[in-house]
Write a protein that holds these residues in place. Structure first.
Motif, PDB file in Angstrom:
ATOM      1  N   ALA A  90       0.788  -1.428   0.070  1.00 27.47           N
ATOM      2  CA  ALA A  90       0.006  -0.191   0.048  1.00 27.47           C
ATOM      3  C   ALA A  90       0.989   1.196   0.243  1.00 27.47           C
ATOM      4  O   ALA A  90       1.000   1.878   1.140  1.00 27.47           O
ATOM      5  CB  ALA A  90      -0.945   0.072   1.265  1.00 27.47           C
ATOM      6  N   TRP A  91       1.428   1.626  -1.326  1.00 29.62           N
ATOM      7  CA  TRP A  91       2.328   2.761  -1.359  1.00 29.62           C
ATOM      8  C   TRP A  91       1.878   4.181  -0.927  1.00 29.62           C
ATOM      9  O   TRP A  91       2.467   5.013  -0.279  1.00 29.62           O
ATOM     10  CB  TRP A  91       2.828   2.850  -2.623  1.00 29.62           C
ATOM     11  CG  TRP A  91       3.529   1.609  -3.085  1.00 29.62           C
ATOM     12  CD1 TRP A  91       3.407   0.399  -3.740  1.00 29.62           C
ATOM     13  CD2 TRP A  91       5.186   1.338  -2.423  1.00 29.62           C
ATOM     14  NE1 TRP A  91       4.440  -0.144  -3.892  1.00 29.62           N
ATOM     15  CE2 TRP A  91       5.450  -0.047  -3.037  1.00 29.62           C
ATOM     16  CE3 TRP A  91       6.028   1.832  -1.431  1.00 29.62           C
ATOM     17  CZ2 TRP A  91       6.748  -0.726  -2.641  1.00 29.62           C
ATOM     18  CZ3 TRP A  91       7.034   1.374  -1.096  1.00 29.62           C
ATOM     19  CH2 TRP A  91       7.613  -0.016  -1.762  1.00 29.62           C
ATOM     20  N   SER A  92       0.525   4.371  -1.125  1.00 27.72           N
ATOM     21  CA  SER A  92      -0.019   5.804  -0.735  1.00 27.72           C
ATOM     22  C   SER A  92      -0.151   5.567   0.837  1.00 27.72           C
ATOM     23  O   SER A  92       0.190   6.808   1.257  1.00 27.72           O
ATOM     24  CB  SER A  92      -1.296   5.871  -1.255  1.00 27.72           C
ATOM     25  OG  SER A  92      -2.435   4.551  -1.027  1.00 27.72           O
ATOM     26  N   THR A  93      -0.481   4.486   1.312  1.00 24.39           N
ATOM     27  CA  THR A  93      -0.151   4.557   2.809  1.00 24.39           C
ATOM     28  C   THR A  93       1.238   5.006   3.460  1.00 24.39           C
ATOM     29  O   THR A  93       1.355   5.651   4.290  1.00 24.39           O
ATOM     30  CB  THR A  93      -0.687   3.233   3.321  1.00 24.39           C
ATOM     31  OG1 THR A  93      -1.947   3.062   2.990  1.00 24.39           O
ATOM     32  CG2 THR A  93      -0.685   3.271   5.061  1.00 24.39           C
ATOM     33  N   LEU A  94       2.090   4.266   2.921  1.00 22.79           N
ATOM     34  CA  LEU A  94       3.283   4.626   3.407  1.00 22.79           C
ATOM     35  C   LEU A  94       4.030   6.015   2.851  1.00 22.79           C
ATOM     36  O   LEU A  94       4.755   6.509   3.779  1.00 22.79           O
ATOM     37  CB  LEU A  94       4.443   3.489   2.613  1.00 22.79           C
ATOM     38  CG  LEU A  94       4.417   2.188   3.017  1.00 22.79           C
ATOM     39  CD1 LEU A  94       5.255   1.285   2.138  1.00 22.79           C
ATOM     40  CD2 LEU A  94       4.988   2.116   4.724  1.00 22.79           C
ATOM     41  N   TRP A  95       3.488   6.516   1.848  1.00 25.56           N
ATOM     42  CA  TRP A  95       3.785   7.755   1.502  1.00 25.56           C
ATOM     43  C   TRP A  95       3.058   8.831   2.471  1.00 25.56           C
ATOM     44  O   TRP A  95       3.732   9.840   3.303  1.00 25.56           O
ATOM     45  CB  TRP A  95       3.245   8.114   0.224  1.00 25.56           C
ATOM     46  CG  TRP A  95       3.458   9.730  -0.185  1.00 25.56           C
ATOM     47  CD1 TRP A  95       2.639  10.620  -0.047  1.00 25.56           C
ATOM     48  CD2 TRP A  95       4.694  10.280  -1.135  1.00 25.56           C
ATOM     49  NE1 TRP A  95       3.249  11.881  -0.532  1.00 25.56           N
ATOM     50  CE2 TRP A  95       4.677  11.621  -1.026  1.00 25.56           C
ATOM     51  CE3 TRP A  95       5.980   9.738  -1.329  1.00 25.56           C
ATOM     52  CZ2 TRP A  95       5.588  12.609  -1.631  1.00 25.56           C
ATOM     53  CZ3 TRP A  95       6.830  10.469  -1.863  1.00 25.56           C
ATOM     54  CH2 TRP A  95       6.487  11.880  -1.868  1.00 25.56           C
ATOM     55  N   SER A  96       2.198   8.474   2.952  1.00 26.51           N
ATOM     56  CA  SER A  96       1.357   9.524   3.927  1.00 26.51           C
ATOM     57  C   SER A  96       1.798   9.333   5.328  1.00 26.51           C
ATOM     58  O   SER A  96       1.840  10.340   6.183  1.00 26.51           O
ATOM     59  CB  SER A  96      -0.167   8.887   4.184  1.00 26.51           C
ATOM     60  OG  SER A  96      -0.787   9.219   2.867  1.00 26.51           O
ATOM     61  N   SER A  97       2.653   8.238   5.557  1.00 27.16           N
ATOM     62  CA  SER A  97       3.219   8.024   6.836  1.00 27.16           C
ATOM     63  C   SER A  97       4.808   8.630   6.860  1.00 27.16           C
ATOM     64  O   SER A  97       5.429   8.638   7.795  1.00 27.16           O
ATOM     65  CB  SER A  97       3.616   6.495   7.060  1.00 27.16           C
ATOM     66  OG  SER A  97       4.510   6.146   6.236  1.00 27.16           O
ATOM     67  N   GLY A  98       5.191   9.347   5.770  1.00 27.60           N
ATOM     68  CA  GLY A  98       6.305  10.075   5.677  1.00 27.60           C
ATOM     69  C   GLY A  98       7.369   9.385   4.999  1.00 27.60           C
ATOM     70  O   GLY A  98       8.809  10.041   4.639  1.00 27.60           O
ATOM     71  N   VAL A  99       7.206   7.912   4.199  1.00 31.54           N
ATOM     72  CA  VAL A  99       8.225   7.437   3.585  1.00 31.54           C
ATOM     73  C   VAL A  99       8.384   8.058   2.229  1.00 31.54           C
ATOM     74  O   VAL A  99       7.512   8.276   1.510  1.00 31.54           O
ATOM     75  CB  VAL A  99       7.818   5.714   3.374  1.00 31.54           C
ATOM     76  CG1 VAL A  99       8.937   5.155   2.520  1.00 31.54           C
ATOM     77  CG2 VAL A  99       7.731   5.210   4.640  1.00 31.54           C
ATOM     78  N   ARG A 100       9.903   8.286   1.752  1.00 34.73           N
ATOM     79  CA  ARG A 100      10.061   8.888   0.783  1.00 34.73           C
ATOM     80  C   ARG A 100      10.968   8.147  -0.419  1.00 34.73           C
ATOM     81  O   ARG A 100      11.182   8.543  -1.460  1.00 34.73           O
ATOM     82  CB  ARG A 100      10.833  10.194   1.003  1.00 34.73           C
ATOM     83  CG  ARG A 100       9.845  11.315   1.494  1.00 34.73           C
ATOM     84  CD  ARG A 100       8.699  11.527   0.737  1.00 34.73           C
ATOM     85  NE  ARG A 100       7.648  12.408   1.340  1.00 34.73           N
ATOM     86  CZ  ARG A 100       6.573  12.193   1.722  1.00 34.73           C
ATOM     87  NH1 ARG A 100       6.153  10.945   2.142  1.00 34.73           N
ATOM     88  NH2 ARG A 100       5.484  13.018   2.442  1.00 34.73           N
TER      89      ARG A 100
END
Length: 282
Positions: A90-100
């Motif tokens: 779930a990449w959008s979830t990881l992006w929202s958590s600050g993963v870049r």
């Protein structure tokens, strides 16, 4: 005295020749089968889905993998690494958590490709992450050149688009046998150089090297041959990176968890986002 019959002799000789031919064919078949089995056993990868960056480090070196960010990190960029173990991410979830940024396992040896590679590699890119791929090395399976070529041909390439990191070479404990894959320190260094030189000739980039200080000392004799060229991605599951392998004055990426969880293992880039972009651009 019975009369000699030429036809009987011919039939007998034909039968004997047929038996001998059958035995000979059986011998070749058995020999070929044995050779094929031996060849296959030399190339087989029993459980590549269980081999990811750090999968063997925790088993051999231990450490804490709470998943919490170590304290005191400044100007660092959060990242993850994933493999088929995570399935669809779930990449959008990881992006929202600050993963870049993300590293995705592409290959292992010269026969395995990650079946989730497209979803993971393209998915991380599509949400805005800087991403790269990595190769799980099996130095007793085939040459460094062969594995670098296989890696590049199956997702390990590089392009100067500002969002693609150089490929990474995962050097860690052997999941299938001897810690150092049956190689001496000098032979291991030669294997890594073979991979490195081939990867650079195909992509124009020096690969990142993923390794732990303990494994590097044991299996390369703590070689200092790569520190001035290859970025270091180091796993250590504690409050700090700790001692680095010889030749490296600093690390580029620190893998601080190895849980195999659905979100992947967590990493910190050693610098601000503009330095990560610079690494991607070469």
């Amino acid at each position: 005295m019975p009369k000699h019959r030429p036809g009987t002799t011919r039939r007998t000789l034909t039968a004997v020749i047929g038996i001998l031919a059958g035995l000979l064919a059986m011998s070749f078949t058995l020999s070929g089968t044995a050779s094929a089995a031996q060849g296959k056993s030399g190339k087989a990868i029993p459980h590549p889905e269980d081999d990811w960056a750090g999968s063997q480090i925790l088993k051999h070196e231990g450490g804490s993998t709470t998943g919490e960010e170590p304290p005191g990190l400044l100007a660092s960029v959060e990242g993850v690494d994933v493999s088929s173990h995570q399935g669809n991410v779930a990449w959008s979830t990881l992006w929202s958590s600050g993963v870049r940024f993300a590293y995705v396992k592409a290959t292992e040896g010269t026969t395995y490709t990650n079946p989730y590679f497209a979803q993971q590699y393209n998915g991380s890119y599509n949400v805005g992450m800087i991403r790269g791929s990595y190769h799980f090395a099996l130095p007793d399976n085939s040459s460094g050149a062969a594995q670098a070529t296989y890696f590049v041909n199956h997702g390990g390439g590089w392009s100067k688009d500002g969002k693609t990191l150089p490929g990474a070479l995962d050097m860690e404990y052997n999941p299938y046998g001897a810690t150092c894959y049956g190689k001496s320190a000098s032979a291991m260094v030669s294997w890594i150089k073979d991979f490195n030189n081939t990867y650079k000739s195909l992509t124009g980039r020096d690969p990142v090297i993923y390794t732990s200080t303990s494994w590097w000392k044991s299996c390369t004799g703590n070689s200092s041959a790569f520190g001035s060229v290859n970025p270091l991605w180091i796993p250590r599951y504690g409050s700090s990176v700790g001692e680095l392998p010889a030749g490296w004055g600093f690390h580029t990426i620190w893998q601080y968890t190895s849980s195999g969880a659905t979100v992947g293992d967590h990493n910190q880039f050693n610098g601000a986002i503009d330095r990560l972009q610079a690494l991607a651009n070469g």
